[in-house]
Design a protein around this motif. Structure first.
Motif, short mmCIF file in Angstrom:
data_model
loop_
_atom_site.label_atom_id
_atom_site.label_comp_id
_atom_site.label_asym_id
_atom_site.label_seq_id
_atom_site.Cartn_x
_atom_site.Cartn_y
_atom_site.Cartn_z
N ILE A 13 0.75 -1.24 -0.03
CA ILE A 13 0.09 -0.19 -0.07
C ILE A 13 0.97 1.36 0.15
CG2 ILE A 13 -1.71 1.39 1.32
CD1 ILE A 13 -2.92 -1.21 0.00
N GLY A 14 1.96 1.25 0.84
CA GLY A 14 2.88 2.46 0.54
C GLY A 14 3.56 2.63 -0.58
N SER A 15 3.52 1.60 -1.36
CA SER A 15 4.18 1.70 -2.73
C SER A 15 3.07 2.54 -3.74
CB SER A 15 4.53 0.44 -3.61
OG SER A 15 4.98 0.70 -4.75
N PRO A 33 -1.04 6.97 -16.46
CA PRO A 33 -0.46 5.51 -16.89
C PRO A 33 0.39 4.96 -15.90
CG PRO A 33 1.08 7.60 -17.43
CD PRO A 33 -0.11 8.15 -16.76
N PRO A 34 0.81 3.67 -16.27
CA PRO A 34 1.63 2.90 -15.10
C PRO A 34 2.82 3.66 -14.83
CG PRO A 34 1.13 1.56 -17.11
CD PRO A 34 0.53 3.00 -17.60
N SER A 35 3.55 3.28 -13.68
CA SER A 35 4.79 4.00 -13.31
C SER A 35 5.72 3.74 -14.15
CB SER A 35 5.09 3.16 -11.83
OG SER A 35 4.02 3.28 -10.84
N ARG A 36 6.44 5.07 -14.32
CA ARG A 36 7.58 5.18 -14.95
C ARG A 36 8.74 5.85 -14.17
NH1 ARG A 36 6.02 4.54 -20.60
NH2 ARG A 36 3.82 4.14 -20.86
N VAL A 47 9.71 -6.19 -11.15
CA VAL A 47 11.00 -6.31 -10.56
C VAL A 47 11.36 -4.83 -9.92
CG1 VAL A 47 13.38 -7.00 -10.73
CG2 VAL A 47 11.62 -8.26 -11.73
N ASP A 48 11.03 -3.74 -10.45
CA ASP A 48 11.49 -2.59 -10.27
C ASP A 48 10.56 -1.91 -8.99
OD1 ASP A 48 13.26 -2.18 -12.31
OD2 ASP A 48 11.55 -2.20 -13.71
N MET A 49 9.40 -2.58 -8.68
CA MET A 49 8.55 -2.02 -7.85
C MET A 49 8.27 -3.08 -6.50
SD MET A 49 5.72 -0.25 -10.47
CE MET A 49 5.11 -1.84 -11.05
N VAL A 50 9.06 -3.82 -6.16
CA VAL A 50 8.96 -4.48 -5.02
C VAL A 50 9.52 -3.81 -3.77
CG1 VAL A 50 9.94 -6.55 -3.58
CG2 VAL A 50 9.79 -6.69 -6.07
N PRO A 51 8.23 -3.54 -2.96
CA PRO A 51 8.40 -2.54 -2.13
C PRO A 51 9.73 -2.65 -1.28
CG PRO A 51 6.35 -3.40 -2.13
CD PRO A 51 7.14 -4.07 -2.92
N ILE A 52 10.34 -1.65 -0.80
CA ILE A 52 11.74 -1.69 -0.29
C ILE A 52 12.94 -2.22 -0.86
CG2 ILE A 52 12.76 -2.05 2.20
CD1 ILE A 52 9.91 -1.73 3.37
#
Length: 362
Positions: A13-15, A33-36, A47-52
């Motif tokens: 949720i923090g992400s 749009p999706p995160s960039r 892979v880039d958005m795994v929290p922490i």
């Protein structure tokens, strides 16, 4: 197990909150749009958005262009995960109450960081949070009853609106603020004045009549702040001598309810019908932003008025402490209110009961 799950859920949720904090003040969609990467524009993969973990593995840099990624991202994820886990530990039952506590936590984190970055508290979050608090009270009776929720929302908003009003009066050396059309702060103070003398229903009626008169005239009818705010105080003083149908506590309570109702209704009006932007040189000096009033209303709906006072006290002391600690860094009041609100959610009612017991009132 529940606590561990809560931490993971909170980090996820923090992400998402990082996206909300970045995009919402800019008026951008939080889902498209999706995160960039903000530097190279490359779309981020799972892979880039795994929290922490992603931030640690890639050493705080974008793996496509090598641009540094702010430590704010894992900070928000870790903070959200920690507070979610703590909430699960304090409320170890996986029910609607815990989900509401998590939602309250997420709202406070988003509001606090947006206020730090932009000195604003978005209406979509404050009014959305207020509505969610009222729904939780009606449907689940959590965290407070319906009567405590709506009265807490009005009284808390009214208290902060009046604190700001008296502070502005001092700041402007008795000068009145710029009148609003069709509704403005002067109607909040009028409602408080009439409410203190005759009850909050009459306060609302007086404010509504003044707004209607503005619309009929096509211009704002001037109401001097010193007159209305002074009349509110005088009403409380007269009530303390038993010269009104209301006793002194009823007078204070009614002026808070009336002021809060007009403040939140007026704030909602301006949220739906935004004012035209004013030149910075024409901005009036203010002691407190009106977003704090709306946040107070949200907190009152979740906490009730007594625990809200605990939240306010925590906010004031925290603000004083960090103000002295960071003398060169101006911080808004919203993050301190958010901190106080989260603490009061869990311990506010107990602290109020303990204080009343200490005074021999319970």
């Amino acid at each position: 197990m529940l606590v561990a799950f809560a931490f993971v859920l909170g980090a996820v949720i923090g992400s998402f909150l990082n996206v909300v904090i970045y995009r919402l003040p800019k008026g951008e969609s939080i889902v498209h749009p999706p995160s960039r990467c903000p530097v190279c524009g490359h779309r981020l993969g799972p892979v880039d958005m795994v929290p922490i973990i992603s931030w640690i593995v890639f050493r705080g840099r974008c793996r496509y262009c090598g641009a540094p990624v702010s430590a704010r991202y894992p900070l928000v994820e870790g903070l959200t995960g920690t507070l979610f886990a703590l909430a699960a530990w304090l409320h170890p039952v996986p029910d609607a109450g815990l989900v509401l506590a998590w939602a309250f936590t997420a709202l406070l984190i988003a509001l606090a960081f947006i206020d730090i970055d932009h000195y604003i508290l978005p209406d979509s979050l404050t009014y959305g949070g207020l509505a969610l608090g009222l729904v939780g009270a009606v449907v689940w009776g959590f965290p407070v009853s319906w009567s405590a929720a709506w009265q807490g929302a009005l009284a808390a908003a009214g208290l902060l609106a009046l604190i700001g009003g008296y502070a502005n009066l001092v700041l402007r050396r008795g000068a009145s603020g710029r009148p609003g059309f069709p509704v403005g702060l002067e109607h909040v103070y009028l409602a408080a004045a009439v409410g203190a003398w005759a009850g909050w229903g009459w306060g609302l009626a007086a404010a509504a009549a003044a707004v209607a008169l503005n619309l009929m005239l096509g211009r704002p009818l001037p109401l001097h702040d010193a007159l209305t705010l002074g009349a509110a105080l005088l009403g409380v003083v007269v009530a303390s001598y038993g010269a009104l149908p209301l006793d002194v506590l009823e007078s204070v309570w009614n002026l808070l309810l009336a002021a809060g109702a007009v403040a939140l209704a007026g704030g909602l009006y301006w949220a739906l019908v935004p004012e035209e932007e004013e030149d910075e040189k024409d901005e009036e000096p203010v002691a407190m932003g009106f977003g704090d009033v709306k946040l107070a209303g949200m907190l009152g709906a979740w906490l009730g008025f007594g625990p809200f006072l605990v939240a306010l006290a925590v906010a004031v002391f925290a603000g004083a402490f960090f103000g002295l600690l960071f003398r060169r860094r101006k911080l808004p009041f919203g993050p301190y209110l958010a901190l106080g609100g989260w603490i009061a959610l869990w311990w506010g009612a107990d602290w109020v009961r303990a204080y009343l017991s200490y005074l021999g009132l319970s």
